[in-house]
Structure formats: C-alpha cells, structure tokens
Design a protein around this motif. Structure first.
Motif, short mmCIF file in Angstrom:
data_model
loop_
_atom_site.label_atom_id
_atom_site.label_comp_id
_atom_site.label_asym_id
_atom_site.label_seq_id
_atom_site.Cartn_x
_atom_site.Cartn_y
_atom_site.Cartn_z
N TYR A 30 -6.43 5.81 7.44
CA TYR A 30 -6.94 6.29 6.16
C TYR A 30 -6.43 7.71 5.93
O TYR A 30 -6.47 8.55 6.83
CB TYR A 30 -8.46 6.30 6.14
CG TYR A 30 -9.08 4.94 5.86
CD1 TYR A 30 -9.49 4.59 4.58
CD2 TYR A 30 -9.25 4.02 6.89
CE1 TYR A 30 -10.07 3.36 4.33
CE2 TYR A 30 -9.82 2.79 6.66
CZ TYR A 30 -10.23 2.45 5.37
OH TYR A 30 -10.79 1.23 5.11
N GLN A 67 0.82 -1.20 0.00
CA GLN A 67 0.00 0.00 0.00
C GLN A 67 0.86 1.26 0.00
O GLN A 67 0.48 2.28 -0.60
CB GLN A 67 -0.92 -0.01 1.22
CG GLN A 67 -2.04 -1.04 1.14
CD GLN A 67 -2.95 -0.81 -0.05
OE1 GLN A 67 -2.80 -1.44 -1.10
NE2 GLN A 67 -3.87 0.13 0.10
N TRP A 92 -6.79 6.75 0.57
CA TRP A 92 -5.79 5.67 0.68
C TRP A 92 -5.89 5.01 2.05
O TRP A 92 -6.12 5.68 3.07
CB TRP A 92 -4.39 6.25 0.49
CG TRP A 92 -3.26 5.27 0.66
CD1 TRP A 92 -2.75 4.44 -0.27
CD2 TRP A 92 -2.50 5.05 1.86
NE1 TRP A 92 -1.72 3.70 0.23
CE2 TRP A 92 -1.54 4.05 1.56
CE3 TRP A 92 -2.54 5.58 3.14
CZ2 TRP A 92 -0.63 3.58 2.50
CZ3 TRP A 92 -1.64 5.12 4.08
CH2 TRP A 92 -0.70 4.12 3.76
N SER A 149 -3.93 2.12 4.69
CA SER A 149 -2.63 1.51 4.94
C SER A 149 -2.66 -0.01 4.88
O SER A 149 -1.62 -0.65 4.88
CB SER A 149 -2.10 1.95 6.31
OG SER A 149 -2.96 1.48 7.35
N LEU A 181 0.80 4.41 -2.69
CA LEU A 181 0.76 5.83 -2.32
C LEU A 181 1.91 6.60 -2.95
O LEU A 181 1.76 7.77 -3.33
CB LEU A 181 0.81 5.94 -0.79
CG LEU A 181 0.75 7.35 -0.21
CD1 LEU A 181 -0.57 8.03 -0.57
CD2 LEU A 181 0.93 7.30 1.30
#
Length: 738
Positions: free
Chosen positions: A293, A259, A307, A309, A263
């Motif tokens: 978040y 993740q 996004w 995590s 990002l």
C-alpha cells in the motif's frame, strides 16, 4: 622368534575353529572382504568380449588378461604421439577384437549381419533387447528394411514376442562370480533383478533437463540482453559494485499492471488540500500479505491518496494472496519451498497460517467440486458402453507404514481416468496392507453408482483383489497385468539360477520371459497357452520337435532354422538347471493363473500416471487427508486434459525426439516429445476459487469443521495411543538419560 605373516593363524583377528583349524573373526573377515573388493573391477558391459579374448589367447586367469591389455596400452602410448586422453579433441582409438553380436540367439538361422549397422549416439533401439548376466543383445533396423518389412520381420519371427512391438530388459547385478556364496545359499535370498517390458518408446515421455537450451526461447533471451542503452528519469541503472547493495536491499512486490496504470494517471499535490491545512504531503508504504500500500498523507493524518498494488476481494483479502496460494497448490508445489524462495528474493508473500486457511476453506473444496464436474463430463462418453478398465494402487510411502493409498481406475482404450480413490490407514484399522483392497472396492462401487458398466477389470496379481473379484463381481472378467506377471517370473528364474549347478539358467532368463510374453499374446485359450508355453522345456535342450503335443496339435517350436554358432549353450536334459526350469514352468499355482493372462492386458499407462502423482503429492511431504486427495485429483485432471497431445515438431515440421540413458537397462533410447502442456482447465478452476471466496460471508476466522468422511473423525493421531503432553515426554527422556 619367527614373525607372523598376515595369513598366520597366530595373528590377532583369528581364532581356533572346529578341529583346531584357524577361523577368521568378524573383523578379520571384514578386512579380507575389503582387500578383495579393492581388486574388483566392473566389466559387466564388456564381459562377452573379455571372455572371448581370454579364450582366443588361451589365458587361464583374468589377471593374465588384464596384464596383457595393460602392457599393450602402455606400449601403444610409447609408440604413438597421440596419447589417449579425456581432453576434448580428436580421439584415437586402440585396436580391439571385434566380436559379432547375436541379434536373437533363439531365432532363425538366417545370417543377420546385413541387419546390423554402426551404433549412433541417441539411436532408439527397437526389438527384443535382452540383457542378462552374460548376454547383451542389440538390434538396429535400417529404414529401407523396416519400410518393406519382408526380410526382417519374417526372419525374426519365432516362438517369442514380436521384436518390433516390445522391448524386454533383464538386468542382473552380479558383478563378480568369485564372491562369497553364503547369501546365495540362503533360501530367503532375493537376487537383484530388473525386468523392463514396455511398449514402443513413443508412449514414454522424457522430460528435458532444466539447463538445456530451447530454440523457442532465443527471442526472449535476445530481448533480455541488448547493447542498446535505456535512458530516462524513471530508469535507474546499476553501474558500480557499490550500487549492488541497492539491488540487494530493494523490496520487490507482487503487483498487477492494471493497478500500476492507475497509479501512473494520478496527480498528487505536495501540499495538503484540506481546508486550513497546508502541511507537506508525505509518502508511506505498508505491506499486507503480498500486497503493498502507498499512502500520501499530511502530518495531521489527512489522506490525500491511497493505492494498493493488487485488487481487493471481499473482507480485504487481496487477489494476489488468494491466487498465489492457489498457484502453489495447483502447480504441485509446497508452501515451505515457495516461502524459502521468496525469502531469498526478499519478496513478501502470505504467511504460513494464511496459506493453510486459504487452502482449507477455498482451494480444497473448489478442487473437489471441480473434479466432480470434470468426472461427469468424462463418464458421459461411456454411458452406453461396456468398458475394459485398468486399476492400480499407490501408497504414499514404501513398505507397510504408509498412511495413504490412492487407487486409480482408467479406461483401457482412451486412457481416461474414470475414478481415483484415496484412503487413510485409520479407515482400515491402521493396517496399511488392507488399504488397496478397500480403495478398489470403493472405486468399483462408485463407478457402479454412476451407471458405468464394466466387462473386464485389469489389475496386478493382488490376492485380496482377486478374492474380491471372485466373490463380489463374478460376472466381470478379471485379468492380470502381464508386465507384473513377467517381472515376477523373471525374478524366480534368476533366483533359481543362483543355485549351485544352475548358473546356465541365468543366461536363458530374458529369453524365457520373452517366450512367456509371446505365449500370452498368441494363445486365446488355456490349451493353446500350454501348447506354446511348455515347448520352452524342449527348446532349451535343443529339441525343436517332439512326438506328442501337450494338448492340441502343436508339437514343434515356431521359429525358423537355427545357426550353429551360438554363444549361449544348450541345457542338458535332466541336469539341475533343466530340472529347476521344469519346476517353474509346471508350477501348479502359476498354471492355475493362466486364465488371468490370456487377454494380454497391460497397465503401463497407469504406471506412468503414478509418476505424475509424484509431481503433485511427493512421498517426502506430509499432507492432511483432504489436501492429499485434492493433490491426487489435480494429477488426474492434468492427465485427462493432456491425454491426446500431439508430437512436438521443429521449425521444419520434423518430430522432435529426446535421447536418454537407462541406468538399469544400460542402453540409450529415444522418445518422442509431445507438445508442451497448456493446462486449459486451470483458468476455470481459478475462476471457481475466486467465486467461492466472493460467496463467503464469514471469512477465514471461523473454526474449521471436519466432514463426516474425514479420517480425523476416527482419531486425531496415527498412533494407537494418544500423545502425552510434551513436558511429560521431555521429563521422561531426562530420567532415562540419568
């Protein structure tokens, strides 16, 4: 007026007893005991040398010996510049009287001085190392003698167990013979005694201390600490004390690297790109469980990018929450401890209620299903064999107030765990003493249903299980664990030695236990056992041949010639000590159980497994019945998958051994370390847990339904009466106080 002394009957704390004699009150007795205990010094480990010095010098009291030794110590300090100190540095030892240690005083008469060597720290002592009240023996065998095996093993062969295969320790906790004998005269007095009879040290693993350095971690430490400066706009360094608050107030989070890479590839505009909206985009954060978040949105609520995590499972359960809860249970930890650690770290994790829901709906059922598949694979190896199995029970707490009992059945040769049964006291009418028998029956029936054929079952001398074996399984041979029998025999010998005029029996306690061990190992029939076992009555009185054999043809001891120098005195035939020993050796109940000893079985590996259960289900924690069973199953799978680990080796290929000191045995020993555990089954188990969540369409908001076998179906509480409301209990307590 004459002043009263401390021993005067007129002093407070004394009262008149029978015949007008002064008699101490309870408080006076306590003060007297306190004053006497202040003068006690524990020289247990050196009692043999102490008595030897006392005999050589002709001194009559221990006080005289202590005074001479202290005077010599201070004289040594005055005449030597190097004073004895605890400060690290070169040591200077005082001269001492060297007393030869008898390797085996009930052994051959060959001079064994050539077998002794200097004691080294961490050296693993092998052989029969018996420790009793006034006898401590130790033996060190050189590599050359062990390799040839001719002189040593031949000389040490006797009517006792092979000293190269087992060690026996008998430890008595009797610090001073000058104390009161009131408790010892009590017929219910249980003398403190510890007996350790175990196979070679290589079967016992010693865990390293947490603060010990590991050579394998040196590279990791080198990478953590380096003088090379890390620079860059994304690297923030803490340089001053004032910057520490930044670290303490920071919020760590549980994040997947995958993740983070997502990002890192995202490009976010600073202005809202929605039509007719050009407001600034602001970043906001939100924690849900252990996941964080990040959301970029303008003031009108137009979301530009969002996004997380962690990976998200169905119904918005985060993978990190599920796997963190799984890791807590699968590693044998408890949520309260992990939650406290997370609070100290300021790390967000799942709440207590969420953890218990995940545990109830996914973890416990997945572990039960995974165990059934694992058990099928284990049992498939024994479909065509008639097995010798070992059985032993364990309560979750000491005494007769245990709530749970787990009973383990292990295969004797491979040491695989075939079955593990757990039971709640509510299933046995709240009688903790009946749980072990009920678990044993349930485990035996479970294996029979799975077509496992057993020819012999080895347990401890549990009376209820013995009765079940006679009544329900007469076709299966029942044997007792020889260690438990030897331990009980040693306790009886020590207790008999506490009686007046029987003190000499204590010095023979470890050797009589040793002889029992040898008798069980050598004998194949009841008659052979009697021939060997009853010979101890002659041996202790210095009779090594007798006219008529007891059963067959054996009318002599099995040892070789004996030496004249003996630190252990022979008993006298017919004296109280010998009579007490005869009662124990010829005890009818003991001899009736000889048939259970002849196969010479031990459940030592099961005892080791019981310690492993403590890692998963500690006795100081409370668990619900399904969770307690799940933790026991995890211990069983942990044992089975790591059952055949190789010995750990260093970079030169040498086997690594770890030294440790036994507090009860009072000696150093070394054990072979095994390779680190890899837990290969955990990945498949976690995969099963994730699949169970993905297949769930209802989520965790539904009400939990108890299974038909759950003990909570019988009663919600362990107490025999239902609990009243808390307010009523508080009111009753207030009324009692007033």
């Amino acid at each position: 007026m004459m002043a009263t002394t401390a021993d005067s009957p007129t002093q407070v704390g004394w009262r008149k007893g029978r015949l007008g004699r002064p008699e101490a009150t309870q408080s006076a007795k306590k003060r007297r005991i306190f004053r006497r205990n202040r003068g006690k010094i524990n020289i247990w480990a050196e009692i043999e040398r102490w008595d030897h010095v006392k005999q050589l010098t002709g001194m009559k009291t221990n006080t005289d010996v202590a005074r001479v030794l202290l005077d010599r110590f201070y004289e040594y300090q005055r005449t030597n510049t190097d004073i004895l100190t605890s400060t690290p540095g070169p040591s200077h030892q005082m001269g001492r009287v060297d007393v030869p240690v008898d390797v085996s005083s009930i052994s051959s008469g060959i001079d064994d001085s050539n077998l002794r060597g200097p004691s080294k720290e961490g050296e693993c002592l092998s052989g029969v190392e018996a420790m009793s009240e006034s006898d401590q023996t130790a033996m060190a065998i050189t590599d050359s003698q062990r390799a040839h095996g001719t002189g040593v093993k031949k000389h040490m062969s006797e009517s006792f167990i092979d000293p190269f295969e087992v060690s026996i320790d008998v430890t008595l906790d009797d610090d001073d013979d000058d104390g009161d004998d009131d408790d010892k005269d009590d017929p219910d007095y249980e003398p403190p005694c510890n007996i350790t009879i175990r196979p070679g040290a290589e079967t016992f693993e010693s865990l390293p201390l947490e603060d010990e350095d590991d050579e394998d971690d040196e590279d990791e430490v080198r990478n953590l600490e380096t003088t090379q400066e890390e620079v860059g706009p994304g690297i923030r360094k803490i340089k001053t004390v004032e910057d520490i608050t930044t670290v303490l107030d920071g919020q760590p989070c549980l994040t997947y690297i995958g993740q983070l890479l997502v990002l890192a590839m995202v490009k976010i505009s600073h202005k809202c790109e929605v039509a007719n909206c050009s407001r600034d985009v602001e970043l906001s954060t939100e924690f849900i469980g252990s996941a964080v978040y990040l959301q970029w949105a303008c003031q009108l609520g137009h979301i530009h990018f969002k996004w997380c995590s962690q990976y998200v499972l169905n119904q918005r359960l985060h993978a990190g929450d599920l796997l963190l809860s799984s890791a807590i249970l699968l590693s044998g930890n408890n949520f309260a401890k992990v939650d406290l650690m997370a609070r100290m770290l300021n790390l967000k994790i799942v709440s207590k209620s969420t953890f218990h829901k995940i545990q109830r709906f996914y973890l416990v059922p997945a572990i039960e299903e995974f165990w059934k598949e694992h058990q099928r694979e284990i049992l498939s190896k024994y479909n065509d064999d008639r097995l010798v199995v070992l059985g032993d029970g364990r309560n979750d707490s000491p005494g007769h107030n245990a709530q749970y009992c787990s009973y383990t059945i292990m295969e004797n040769t491979t040491k695989d765990i075939l079955e593990i049964v757990t039971m709640d006291k509510r299933e046995t009418e709240r009688k903790s003493g009946n749980m072990e028998k009920a678990c044993f029956v349930k485990g035996m029936e479970s294996l029979r249903e799975k077509n496992i054929e057993m020819k012999e079952v080895v347990t401890d001398a549990h009376l209820q299980i013995t009765a079940v074996m006679k009544r329900t399984y007469p076709e299966i041979t029942h044997s007792y664990d020889i260690w438990h029998v030897a331990k009980n025999l040693g306790k009886k010998i020590v207790k008999a030695g506490q009686q007046k005029l029987c003190k000499a029996l204590q010095k023979w306690s470890s050797h009589i236990v040793n002889h029992f061990w040898y008798s069980c190992k050598k004998a194949a029939t009841y008659e052979e056992f009697l021939d060997v076992w009853l010979g101890v009555l002659h041996h202790v009185v210095d009779e090594h041949e007798w006219v008529l054999p007891y059963v067959n043809t054996n009318n002599h001891c099995d040892h070789g010639p004996l030496t004249d120098d003996r630190e252990r005195e022979w008993l006298k035939k017919g004296d109280p000590a010998h009579v007490a020993l005869r009662k124990l050796v010829l005890d009818k109940r003991f001899l009736n159980n000889v048939k259970y000893f002849l196969n010479f079985r031990s459940t030592a590996e099961l005892e080791i497994f019981q310690d492993l259960i403590l890692m998963y289900a500690g006795k100081r924690f409370a668990y619900s019945p399904p969770v307690y069973r799940a933790r026991n199953l995890l211990a069983a799978m942990d044992h089975n998958v790591h059952n055949n680990r190789e010995a750990k080796r260093n970079k030169d290929g040498e086997v690594i051994q770890h030294r440790h000191f036994g507090k009860k045995s009072g000696r150093w020993s070394a054990t072979i370390l095994k390779e680190e555990k890899t837990y290969p089954h955990i990945r498949d188990l976690k995969k099963h847990i994730l699949a169970k969540r993905l297949a769930d369409k209802c989520g965790m908001q539904r009400q939990l339904e108890l299974t038909a076998t759950d003990p909570r179906q019988i009663s919600q509480h362990l107490a025999r009466i239902p609990p009243p409301p808390t307010s009523v209990i508080v009111q009753q307590q207030l009324e009692r106080r007033t």
